[in-house]
Design a protein around this motif. Structure first.
Motif, mmCIF file in Angstrom:
data_model
loop_
_atom_site.group_PDB
_atom_site.id
_atom_site.type_symbol
_atom_site.label_atom_id
_atom_site.label_comp_id
_atom_site.label_asym_id
_atom_site.label_seq_id
_atom_site.Cartn_x
_atom_site.Cartn_y
_atom_site.Cartn_z
ATOM 1 N N GLY A 1 2.039 13.799 1.821
ATOM 2 C CA GLY A 1 1.210 14.134 0.671
ATOM 3 C C GLY A 1 0.048 15.030 1.034
ATOM 4 N N MET A 2 -0.584 14.769 2.181
ATOM 5 C CA MET A 2 -1.700 15.609 2.613
ATOM 6 C C MET A 2 -1.237 17.024 2.935
ATOM 7 S SD MET A 2 -3.804 12.889 5.005
ATOM 8 C CE MET A 2 -5.151 14.012 5.360
ATOM 9 N N THR A 3 -0.023 17.131 3.485
ATOM 10 C CA THR A 3 0.529 18.461 3.758
ATOM 11 C C THR A 3 0.780 19.219 2.462
ATOM 12 O OG1 THR A 3 1.578 17.670 5.791
ATOM 13 C CG2 THR A 3 2.415 19.726 4.845
ATOM 14 N N ILE A 4 1.330 18.554 1.453
ATOM 15 C CA ILE A 4 1.563 19.187 0.150
ATOM 16 C C ILE A 4 0.242 19.640 -0.471
ATOM 17 C CG2 ILE A 4 2.343 18.768 -2.223
ATOM 18 C CD1 ILE A 4 4.510 16.969 -1.081
ATOM 19 N N PHE B 1 1.204 12.410 -9.398
ATOM 20 C CA PHE B 1 0.171 13.447 -9.415
ATOM 21 C C PHE B 1 0.497 14.680 -8.564
ATOM 22 C CE2 PHE B 1 -2.129 9.448 -10.307
ATOM 23 C CZ PHE B 1 -2.616 9.770 -11.577
ATOM 24 N N LEU B 2 1.493 14.591 -7.684
ATOM 25 C CA LEU B 2 1.884 15.761 -6.886
ATOM 26 C C LEU B 2 3.244 16.241 -7.358
ATOM 27 C CD1 LEU B 2 0.823 14.735 -3.249
ATOM 28 C CD2 LEU B 2 -0.420 16.136 -4.894
ATOM 29 N N SER B 3 3.288 17.428 -7.912
ATOM 30 C CA SER B 3 4.515 17.908 -8.551
ATOM 31 C C SER B 3 5.657 18.105 -7.568
ATOM 32 C CB SER B 3 4.232 19.221 -9.291
ATOM 33 O OG SER B 3 3.729 20.199 -8.386
ATOM 34 N N ASN B 4 5.350 18.435 -6.325
ATOM 35 C CA ASN B 4 6.415 18.722 -5.350
ATOM 36 C C ASN B 4 6.769 17.536 -4.467
ATOM 37 O OD1 ASN B 4 6.525 21.420 -6.187
ATOM 38 N ND2 ASN B 4 4.850 22.003 -4.801
ATOM 39 N N PHE B 5 6.181 16.372 -4.741
ATOM 40 C CA PHE B 5 6.409 15.229 -3.853
ATOM 41 C C PHE B 5 7.729 14.523 -4.148
ATOM 42 C CE2 PHE B 5 6.013 10.731 -2.708
ATOM 43 C CZ PHE B 5 5.671 10.838 -1.368
ATOM 44 N N PHE B 6 7.922 14.089 -5.387
ATOM 45 C CA PHE B 6 9.102 13.290 -5.721
ATOM 46 C C PHE B 6 10.289 14.193 -6.060
ATOM 47 C CE2 PHE B 6 11.647 10.333 -8.400
ATOM 48 C CZ PHE B 6 11.823 9.345 -7.448
ATOM 49 N N ILE C 1 0.837 -1.206 0.000
ATOM 50 C CA ILE C 1 0.000 0.000 0.000
ATOM 51 C C ILE C 1 0.875 1.261 0.000
ATOM 52 C CG2 ILE C 1 -1.659 1.343 1.348
ATOM 53 C CD1 ILE C 1 -2.856 -1.320 2.299
ATOM 54 N N SER C 2 1.959 1.236 0.789
ATOM 55 C CA SER C 2 2.875 2.378 0.837
ATOM 56 C C SER C 2 3.493 2.639 -0.527
ATOM 57 C CB SER C 2 3.982 2.124 1.868
ATOM 58 O OG SER C 2 3.451 1.923 3.160
ATOM 59 N N LEU C 3 3.906 1.572 -1.222
ATOM 60 C CA LEU C 3 4.494 1.725 -2.560
ATOM 61 C C LEU C 3 3.488 2.305 -3.544
ATOM 62 C CD1 LEU C 3 6.663 -1.496 -3.087
ATOM 63 C CD2 LEU C 3 7.450 0.847 -2.709
ATOM 64 N N VAL C 4 2.246 1.817 -3.480
ATOM 65 C CA VAL C 4 1.212 2.313 -4.397
ATOM 66 C C VAL C 4 0.943 3.798 -4.161
ATOM 67 C CG1 VAL C 4 -1.227 2.135 -5.015
ATOM 68 C CG2 VAL C 4 0.131 0.057 -4.702
ATOM 69 N N ILE C 5 0.786 4.173 -2.887
ATOM 70 C CA ILE C 5 0.523 5.581 -2.570
ATOM 71 C C ILE C 5 1.723 6.440 -2.953
ATOM 72 C CG2 ILE C 5 0.074 7.213 -0.697
ATOM 73 C CD1 ILE C 5 -1.447 5.007 0.737
ATOM 74 N N PHE C 6 2.942 5.929 -2.700
ATOM 75 C CA PHE C 6 4.153 6.660 -3.065
ATOM 76 C C PHE C 6 4.190 6.917 -4.570
ATOM 77 C CE2 PHE C 6 8.584 6.949 -4.382
ATOM 78 C CZ PHE C 6 9.106 7.840 -3.471
#
Length: 328
Positions: free
Chosen positions: A286-289, A31-36, A20-25
């Motif tokens: 992710g929720m913070t971003i 979909f989140l430009s500032n995450f990765f 689940i962690s890998l999928v969410i990651f």
């Protein structure tokens, strides 16, 4: 006719949470430009390092069929006491020794009440956390926010420096994963903790000193919490003792239960803490971003914790015949 065999893939809770962690990651990375980004990933790992260290301390207690709700207070008050003493002119070594002794006494009192007075750990550690919070506010500390003074700089490496670009708090957490994993799996006391958590009556019958080991669990939890306090203080240049009024203790329980350490005891290990910490860290970063308000994040945490506890109760049903008064 050739013999054929089919390998059955067994998915336990750790594996499921890791997938689940890998999928969410992957979803957040797409979909989140500032995450990765390197900066965000390092900041995320740095932010969850203290949570991981606290999770390891909680794991030792929960595996032995207990719980420690005083961990956040044990993280904040003794470390702030050390910083206050150093700022007042006391020597660093003497101040650290005082903080360590403070943590040992607090953890020892909790352990004695649980093991020998057979008071449920939930009530003992809740009362201990409240007592430590009150003691910090009205007695031994000068202020709620205790700054990191120059006299503490010999300990700066524990959370306020970096090695090859990796924050030292992450390295300390990694070391603690190795140390606690070795303790639980490679030492007699570690194996005894599993035995006590699985069936305390049977452990007592085989000659294991159940009550002293139960006391030791809470002392180790307190010392690990103190280490987490030093890491947090060095990283933030202060210790805000008001942190014990926040929801951090629920985050610690969430990490432990999500990773598969059964509240009925005797199951799980450091890998459980690792996968639980990763899932919590990824989701809330992710929720913070995405600018989710903190109250929405807390609501989400509560829902996840309820689901995790329900799943744990289903997967690890409590053996009432092996239960004892001092359990959770």
């Amino acid at each position: 006719m050739p013999m054929t065999s089919k390998r059955k893939i067994k998915l336990d809770q750790q594996s499921i949470v890791f997938v689940i962690s890998l999928v969410i990651f992957c979803c957040f990375s797409i979909f989140l430009s500032n995450f990765f980004t390197v900066g965000n990933l390092v900041a995320m790992m740095r932010s969850i390092s203290v949570l991981a260290i606290l999770g390891l301390g909680m794991a030792i207690v929960v595996i032995g069929r207990g719980i420690d709700l005083s961990m956040v207070a044990l993280m904040a008050v003794p470390s702030a006491l050390v910083m206050t003493m150093v700022d007042s002119g006391d020597g660093l070594v003497f101040s650290i020794a005082t903080g360590v002794l403070f943590a040992i006494i607090a953890g020892g009192i909790s352990g004695l009440l649980v093991a020998y007075a057979e008071i449920p750990a939930l009530f003992v550690t809740l009362a201990m956390g409240l007592a430590l919070a009150g003691l910090g506010q009205v007695g031994i500390l000068k202020a709620d926010m205790v700054p990191w003074s120059d006299g503490m700089n010999p300990l700066r490496w524990i959370g306020g420096s970096s090695v090859l670009g990796i924050p030292s708090s992450i390295l300390v957490a990694a070391f603690m994963f190795i140390a606690v994993g070795w303790f639980l799996k490679r030492t007699k006391i570690g194996r005894f903790i599993y035995s006590i958590g699985d069936n305390p009556s049977a452990a007592r019958t085989t000659g294991i000193s159940v009550r002293p080991i139960m006391v030791l669990q809470y002392v180790l939890s307190a010392l690990i919490a103190l280490l987490a306090g030093f890491v947090m203080a060095a990283s933030n240049n202060l210790m805000d003792t008001r942190i014990y009024n926040l929801s951090l203790i629920y985050d610690v329980i969430l990490v432990v239960v999500l990773g598969g350490i059964g509240l009925s005891g005797g199951r799980g290990g450091v890998w459980s803490v690792l996968v639980g910490t990763l899932l919590v860290g990824i989701v809330f970063n992710g929720m913070t971003i995405m600018n989710f308000p903190l109250d929405i994040q807390d609501l989400f945490k509560g829902i996840i914790l309820l689901i995790a506890i329900a799943v744990d109760s289903f997967l690890n049903p409590r053996n009432e015949e092996a239960a004892q008064q001092g359990d959770i």
